[in-house]
Design a protein around this motif. Structure first.
Motif, PDB file in Angstrom:
ATOM      1  N   UNK A 264      37.560  30.279  59.620  1.00  0.00           N
ATOM      2  CA  UNK A 264      36.991  30.390  58.266  1.00  0.00           C
ATOM      3  C   UNK A 264      37.879  29.730  57.204  1.00  0.00           C
ATOM      4  N   UNK A 265      39.066  29.294  57.634  1.00  0.00           N
ATOM      5  CA  UNK A 265      40.081  28.858  56.671  1.00  0.00           C
ATOM      6  C   UNK A 265      39.657  27.634  55.847  1.00  0.00           C
ATOM      7  N   UNK A 266      39.058  26.657  56.488  1.00  0.00           N
ATOM      8  CA  UNK A 266      38.711  25.408  55.785  1.00  0.00           C
ATOM      9  C   UNK A 266      37.733  25.681  54.645  1.00  0.00           C
ATOM     10  N   UNK A 267      36.759  26.538  54.928  1.00  0.00           N
ATOM     11  CA  UNK A 267      35.743  26.774  53.899  1.00  0.00           C
ATOM     12  C   UNK A 267      36.144  27.827  52.862  1.00  0.00           C
ATOM     13  N   UNK A 268      36.932  28.842  53.259  1.00  0.00           N
ATOM     14  CA  UNK A 268      37.189  29.972  52.380  1.00  0.00           C
ATOM     15  C   UNK A 268      38.646  30.103  51.932  1.00  0.00           C
ATOM     16  N   UNK A 269      39.562  29.412  52.609  1.00  0.00           N
ATOM     17  CA  UNK A 269      40.984  29.672  52.366  1.00  0.00           C
ATOM     18  C   UNK A 269      41.712  28.627  51.547  1.00  0.00           C
ATOM     19  N   UNK A 270      40.977  27.729  50.905  1.00  0.00           N
ATOM     20  CA  UNK A 270      41.634  26.619  50.187  1.00  0.00           C
ATOM     21  C   UNK A 270      41.762  26.871  48.684  1.00  0.00           C
ATOM     22  N   UNK A 271      41.361  28.054  48.236  1.00  0.00           N
ATOM     23  CA  UNK A 271      41.440  28.351  46.810  1.00  0.00           C
ATOM     24  C   UNK A 271      42.627  29.293  46.561  1.00  0.00           C
ATOM     25  N   UNK A 272      42.498  30.239  45.633  1.00  0.00           N
ATOM     26  CA  UNK A 272      43.674  31.030  45.272  1.00  0.00           C
ATOM     27  C   UNK A 272      43.960  32.210  46.190  1.00  0.00           C
ATOM     28  N   UNK A 273      43.098  32.513  47.162  1.00  0.00           N
ATOM     29  CA  UNK A 273      43.438  33.509  48.184  1.00  0.00           C
ATOM     30  C   UNK A 273      43.526  32.785  49.530  1.00  0.00           C
ATOM     31  N   UNK A 274      44.751  32.705  50.060  1.00  0.00           N
ATOM     32  CA  UNK A 274      44.970  31.994  51.319  1.00  0.00           C
ATOM     33  C   UNK A 274      44.679  32.927  52.499  1.00  0.00           C
ATOM     34  N   UNK A 275      44.539  32.317  53.690  1.00  0.00           N
ATOM     35  CA  UNK A 275      44.196  33.088  54.888  1.00  0.00           C
ATOM     36  C   UNK A 275      45.192  34.225  55.142  1.00  0.00           C
ATOM     37  N   UNK A 276      46.500  33.963  54.994  1.00  0.00           N
ATOM     38  CA  UNK A 276      47.504  35.007  55.263  1.00  0.00           C
ATOM     39  C   UNK A 276      47.317  36.213  54.337  1.00  0.00           C
ATOM     40  N   UNK A 277      46.994  35.935  53.087  1.00  0.00           N
ATOM     41  CA  UNK A 277      46.787  37.044  52.136  1.00  0.00           C
ATOM     42  C   UNK A 277      45.552  37.853  52.530  1.00  0.00           C
ATOM     43  N   UNK A 278      44.512  37.170  52.994  1.00  0.00           N
ATOM     44  CA  UNK A 278      43.293  37.890  53.376  1.00  0.00           C
ATOM     45  C   UNK A 278      43.498  38.670  54.686  1.00  0.00           C
ATOM     46  N   UNK A 279      44.294  38.096  55.617  1.00  0.00           N
ATOM     47  CA  UNK A 279      44.625  38.831  56.851  1.00  0.00           C
ATOM     48  C   UNK A 279      45.322  40.141  56.474  1.00  0.00           C
ATOM     49  N   UNK A 280      46.241  40.048  55.529  1.00  0.00           N
ATOM     50  CA  UNK A 280      46.988  41.245  55.106  1.00  0.00           C
ATOM     51  C   UNK A 280      46.055  42.299  54.497  1.00  0.00           C
ATOM     52  N   UNK A 281      45.134  41.840  53.645  1.00  0.00           N
ATOM     53  CA  UNK A 281      44.168  42.765  53.038  1.00  0.00           C
ATOM     54  C   UNK A 281      43.333  43.439  54.117  1.00  0.00           C
ATOM     55  N   UNK A 282      42.827  42.635  55.060  1.00  0.00           N
ATOM     56  CA  UNK A 282      41.967  43.192  56.116  1.00  0.00           C
ATOM     57  C   UNK A 282      42.758  44.171  56.989  1.00  0.00           C
ATOM     58  N   UNK A 283      43.974  43.788  57.325  1.00  0.00           N
ATOM     59  CA  UNK A 283      44.825  44.626  58.185  1.00  0.00           C
ATOM     60  C   UNK A 283      45.058  45.993  57.529  1.00  0.00           C
ATOM     61  N   UNK A 284      45.400  45.962  56.246  1.00  0.00           N
ATOM     62  CA  UNK A 284      45.670  47.219  55.544  1.00  0.00           C
ATOM     63  C   UNK A 284      44.390  48.038  55.350  1.00  0.00           C
ATOM     64  N   UNK A 285      43.280  47.355  55.173  1.00  0.00           N
ATOM     65  CA  UNK A 285      42.016  48.058  54.975  1.00  0.00           C
ATOM     66  C   UNK A 285      41.533  48.698  56.273  1.00  0.00           C
ATOM     67  N   UNK A 286      41.800  48.012  57.401  1.00  0.00           N
ATOM     68  CA  UNK A 286      41.271  48.477  58.695  1.00  0.00           C
ATOM     69  C   UNK A 286      42.250  49.384  59.437  1.00  0.00           C
ATOM     70  N   UNK A 287      43.519  49.392  59.007  1.00  0.00           N
ATOM     71  CA  UNK A 287      44.524  50.221  59.679  1.00  0.00           C
ATOM     72  C   UNK A 287      45.192  51.103  58.641  1.00  0.00           C
TER      73      UNK A 287
END
Ligand code: ZN
Length: 290
Positions: A264-287
């Protein structure tokens, strides 16, 4: 650390050259316009009865937002609805609250009134004049301009005070920050947000609004139901990828190193929220507790 973060953020805010920001109005459909400047997209319903404004970006932009609305109509602002409490959607409240009535979900008022911390950034309590004076728990409808402007509280997604705004006659929905176009979304876990709730909210809107509805995202370009479905697919896919890693007892750093959001990185991760930041959000939300 908090002090340093605060200083940096405050400086960035102070150094922003507001004079360079242009606020533009675009007709969406019927009597609804979308205004863009800096911060969350603004929705505007215009007609003989006056203006209903959805979100109001930042305080220094309020006169420009007002000028853009004057370019559409000379009718007064009657109501301001906040989709959630974040400062890039409520910054103009103090200004527009002198002109109309501010309306929002109960938790928006609560968080503006008490002050908040999100991602290490503390926001002090808002001045009294910036607070919503009409609040609701479930939904509220404003009947103006031959339109039913309906604010519906969503399950805790982006925050715990999110509303989507439905303009029934013009067939437009404003999603607040439960929908971003082409950008991984921020999820305010410290103030009740959750990725599962965001998925439920988006599913709920997709099930409710007509197929030909126009959809205003919190950030990004004007969209439609196909855009909402695409966002939902990304949210579900990214959530499943991180959940899979959690089940296999992977650490947050391992998931980042494995680039689990690469599809999903090419389409969604090129703006001000990068893939690593979103992984962190998802990880904290799901765990919880992580
Ligand atoms: Zn937001």
């Amino acid at each position: 650390m908090t002090l340093v973060t605060l200083f940096v953020v405050t400086s960035a805010f102070a150094q922003r050259d507001w004079s360079k920001v242009e606020v533009k109005a675009t007709l969406v459909s019927g009597s609804v316009y979308m205004l863009t400047g800096l911060g969350g997209n603004i929705g505007v319903s215009v007609g003989d009865d006056g203006i209903v404004v959805i979100d109001d970006q930042y305080a220094p932009l309020a006169p420009k937002i007002e000028a853009a609305m004057k370019g559409i109509t000379d009718k007064p602002v009657r109501f301001i609805i906040n989709t959630h409490y974040h400062g890039d959607h409520t910054g103009g409240n103090e200004y527009f609250g002198q002109k109309g009535t501010i309306v929002a979900h109960d938790n928006v008022r609560k968080r503006l009134e008490s002050g908040t911390t999100f991602a290490g950034v503390a926001t002090p309590p808002a001045p009294k004049a910036a607070l919503p004076i009409v609040t609701f728990n479930d939904s509220l409808t404003i009947h103006l301009n031959g339109e039913d402007v309906k604010a519906v509280h969503m399950p805790p997604g982006h925050t715990d005070g999110d509303s989507v705004i439905w303009f029934s006659k013009s067939n437009v929905v404003h999603m607040g920050d439960d929908f971003w176009v082409g950008i991984f979304p921020r999820i305010d876990l410290e103030n009740g947000g959750s990725v599962k709730g965001m998925i439920t909210a988006v599913e709920k809107v997709i099930a409710t609004v007509p197929d030909d509805a126009k959809v205003i995202p919190g950030h990004g370009t004007l969209s439609d139901k196909a855009g909402l479905r695409k966002f939902l697919d990304m949210l579900k896919g990214a959530t499943a990828a991180v959940e899979k890693g959690i089940k296999r007892h992977k650490t947050l750093d391992q998931l980042k190193a494995e680039k689990v959001l690469a599809p999903w990185d090419v389409e969604w991760g090129q703006s001000f929220i990068k893939a690593d930041a979103f992984i962190e959000t998802l990880y904290k939300s799901l765990k919880p507790g992580s």
